[in-house]
Design an enzyme around this catalytic site. Structure first.
Site, PDB file in Angstrom:
ATOM      1  N   LYS A 156     -23.811  48.176  65.456  1.00  0.00           N
ATOM      2  CA  LYS A 156     -24.707  49.328  65.628  1.00  0.00           C
ATOM      3  C   LYS A 156     -23.977  50.660  65.837  1.00  0.00           C
ATOM      4  O   LYS A 156     -24.433  51.516  66.597  1.00  0.00           O
ATOM      5  CB  LYS A 156     -25.647  49.085  66.825  1.00  0.00           C
ATOM      6  CG  LYS A 156     -26.537  47.887  66.683  1.00  0.00           C
ATOM      7  CD  LYS A 156     -27.374  47.623  67.895  1.00  0.00           C
ATOM      8  CE  LYS A 156     -26.590  46.949  68.999  1.00  0.00           C
ATOM      9  NZ  LYS A 156     -27.440  46.310  70.008  1.00  0.00           N
ATOM     10  N   ASP A 191     -29.368  41.189  75.245  1.00  0.00           N
ATOM     11  CA  ASP A 191     -30.752  41.685  75.410  1.00  0.00           C
ATOM     12  C   ASP A 191     -31.789  40.629  75.029  1.00  0.00           C
ATOM     13  O   ASP A 191     -32.874  40.562  75.622  1.00  0.00           O
ATOM     14  CB  ASP A 191     -31.000  43.001  74.656  1.00  0.00           C
ATOM     15  CG  ASP A 191     -30.522  42.992  73.213  1.00  0.00           C
ATOM     16  OD1 ASP A 191     -29.929  41.990  72.793  1.00  0.00           O
ATOM     17  OD2 ASP A 191     -30.737  44.003  72.512  1.00  0.00           O
TER      18      ASP A 191
HETATM   19  C1  BGC Z   1     -26.043  42.736  68.444  1.00  0.00           C
HETATM   20  C2  BGC Z   1     -26.793  41.750  69.293  1.00  0.00           C
HETATM   21  C3  BGC Z   1     -28.028  42.405  69.889  1.00  0.00           C
HETATM   22  C4  BGC Z   1     -28.858  43.045  68.795  1.00  0.00           C
HETATM   23  C5  BGC Z   1     -30.093  43.737  69.318  1.00  0.00           C
HETATM   24  C6  BGC Z   1     -26.973  43.382  67.430  1.00  0.00           C
HETATM   25  O1  BGC Z   1     -26.304  44.389  66.723  1.00  0.00           O
HETATM   26  O2  BGC Z   1     -24.993  42.096  67.765  1.00  0.00           O
HETATM   27  O3  BGC Z   1     -25.973  41.233  70.310  1.00  0.00           O
HETATM   28  O4  BGC Z   1     -28.761  41.441  70.558  1.00  0.00           O
HETATM   29  O5  BGC Z   1     -28.073  43.985  68.094  1.00  0.00           O
HETATM   30  O6  BGC Z   1     -29.795  44.730  70.222  1.00  0.00           O
END
Ligand code: BGC
Length: 513
Positions: free
Chosen positions: A195, A230
């Site tokens: 992200k 999360d």
């Molecule tokens: C992460 C996860 C997370 C999800 C939602 C992803 O990019 O790898 O660990 O749960 O985003 O936030």
């Protein structure tokens, strides 16, 4: 008619013919351009097709990959990470707990008051702060110092700054929404960033330790009692409110899912014993991949332009970080093939200039003349005076991209249900007795969902809900409930901090029913 008159009439006729020819040629050209644009749209629609047959292939692929990821380390693109959460809060937790949530666009600090004895949550307060962009790519120290400074301000407000309040020992649940290899329920090592976060020095480090160090530096008396993804926080809160909750899904900036798995199915961890016989598994489904996924040239380009190519393929087709950018890429291609957006090609070339919330606002514009579409095009992309038919075209692009995302997420959810035998595919008929009564095989199954894409984007939510029902079929669909779990990831972490703070409470059985 004299010579002069004849000459004049002739020139007029020639001029009219020329004008007519120019107009016709313009119209032909513009028709050709428009048909090229329509061609681009058609190609997109075909490329994003999510027929029920294809969705069922994705369901199967998800279930197969889950098995593979549980069978061996690195056996699948699905990491299927252990969380060491083998008991979920059940309402007996008591006291005041804190939570920090880091993982998306915003960072949150929470305080949750638990009454115990099933009195559920007495109250909670949340403080939201945007993460300064530069901290997402700085150093672990920079990031954690910032987080703890906000935590300290939050705690100070509680006791109006009195030292006695600051001296009190506090238990904290830390929701860290990135892939972490847990070493216990309260510690774990960062595997990679997603992200848009990228802080190289943190990879391979213990996340709780980084936070704990920053807490010590500030002289706060706080202990990280639980480190959770999360999805796991969301599952904890979902289960707290409704014991039929067996899985949780996040569809926000990123996407992921977790669910309760039987320990004897976690082959890669032989001998793993828990009192409940179950453990929550963090799938990290954002990295799921299958050849059945409908992938377009836009997805391929988005992936190769990203800081993490060949990674998080499912997430890049589904989550809020990327949907707006897919739409931008389609518009850019249309703009290159025609002049429908005037000279906006350079604005449209700016990565991530069209954020998903704006895309959603265009998609959900229900004014007859698509006023919001006009406004957003003007304010964000500096494209003005866009004819109605072009505005309608943009809404259609948003629809195609969002519908695909929602339906793929739905297939992912049913994939989990299939893996744990809750999709009815074991033959719901086999769950019936001879007399035709329904046996316990047809059980109510709840999936907790959090994340802005699902909670705030109604068309996305409708498409997802509709697709889950469509895949499951009308006999099974009424047994599967998708429940929004507001602030679940944060409150759930505080609940887990509570259930892992008091040994006296003991593990609660969350074994698969
Ligand atoms: C992460 C996860 C997370 C999800 C939602 C992803 O990019 O790898 O660990 O749960 O985003 O936030």
């Amino acid at each position: 008619m004299g010579k002069v008159g004849f000459g004049l009439a002739l020139s007029c006729a020639v001029a009219s013919c020329t004008i007519a020819a120019i107009l016709v040629s313009r119209r032909v050209k513009s028709r050709r351009k428009w048909s090229r644009v329509v061609g681009v749209l058609k190609e997109l629609e075909e490329g994003c097709s999510t027929s029920i047959g294809r969705l069922k292939q994705v369901v199967d692929a998800m279930a197969v990959e889950m098995h593979a990821g549980l069978a061996s380390e690195g056996g699948s693109k699905l990491k299927m990470l252990l969380t060491f959460v083998d008991n979920l809060p059940d309402g007996n937790e008591k006291g005041t707990y804190y939570a920090l949530h880091l993982g998306g666009t915003n960072f949150r600090v929470l305080r949750v008051q638990l009454g115990g004895e099933n009195s559920l949550i007495l109250g909670h307060e949340v403080d939201r702060q945007p993460i300064p962009q530069h901290l997402m790519t700085s150093t672990s120290e920079g990031l954690f110092d910032f987080i703890v400074s906000k935590l300290e301000q939050f705690v100070e407000r509680e006791g109006n700054g009195s030292m006695s309040m600051l001296d009190k020992r506090r238990e904290l649940g830390f929701t860290f929404s990135f892939p972490v290899k847990q070493t216990s329920v309260s510690s774990g090592i960062l595997i990679k960033w997603t992200k848009g976060f990228s802080i190289e020095d943190m990879i391979g480090k213990d996340v709780s330790e980084c936070l704990q160090q920053a807490i010590r530096k500030r002289g706060l008396d706080m202990r990280v009692a639980a480190l959770v993804n999360d999805t796991v926080g969301t599952l904890a809160l979902g289960h707290y409110h409704d014991a039929d909750t067996v899985a949780a899904v996040i569809i926000g900036t990123g996407t992921n899912a977790c669910y309760v798995e039987r320990t004897d199915s976690i082959i890669k961890c032989q001998g793993l014993l828990t009192k409940s016989g179950g453990m929550v598994v963090n799938m990290e489904w954002g990295n799921f991949w299958s050849t059945h996924l409908p992938r377009t040239s836009y997805d391929i380009d988005l992936d190769s332009d990203s800081p993490n190519p060949n990674d998080q393929g499912f997430e890049k087709m589904i989550s809020g970080m990327y949907l707006g950018d897919i739409v931008r890429r389609v518009m850019l291609r249309m703009s290159k093939e025609s002049d429908i957006f005037g000279d906006a090609t350079s604005r449209l070339s700016v990565p991530f200039i069209l954020k998903t919330p704006l895309m959603a606002a265009m998609h959900e514009d229900d004014s007859p003349d698509l006023k919001d579409v006009s406004r957003i095009l003007k304010e964000t992309l500096e494209i003005s005076d866009v004819p109605l038919k072009v505005r309608k075209l943009i809404v259609r692009i948003c629809d195609v991209v969002t519908r695909r995302a929602a339906r793929l997420a739905a297939a992912g959810i049913v994939g989990i249900l299939k893996k744990i035998g809750r999709d009815g595919s074991g033959g719901i008929m086999s769950g019936r007795t001879k007399s035709g009564e329904t046996s316990s095989r047809k059980r109510r199954t709840v999936v907790a969902i959090e994340g802005g894409l699902y909670t705030s984007y109604s068309l996305f939510r409708e498409y997802l809900n509709e697709a889950v029902a469509e895949i499951l079929g009308e006999e099974m669909a009424p047994y599967v409930v998708l429940k929004v779990s507001e602030d679940g990831s944060g409150i759930g972490a505080a609940l887990l901090a509570a259930s892992h703070s008091y040994p006296s409470i003991g593990p609660v059985n969350v074994a698969i029913k």
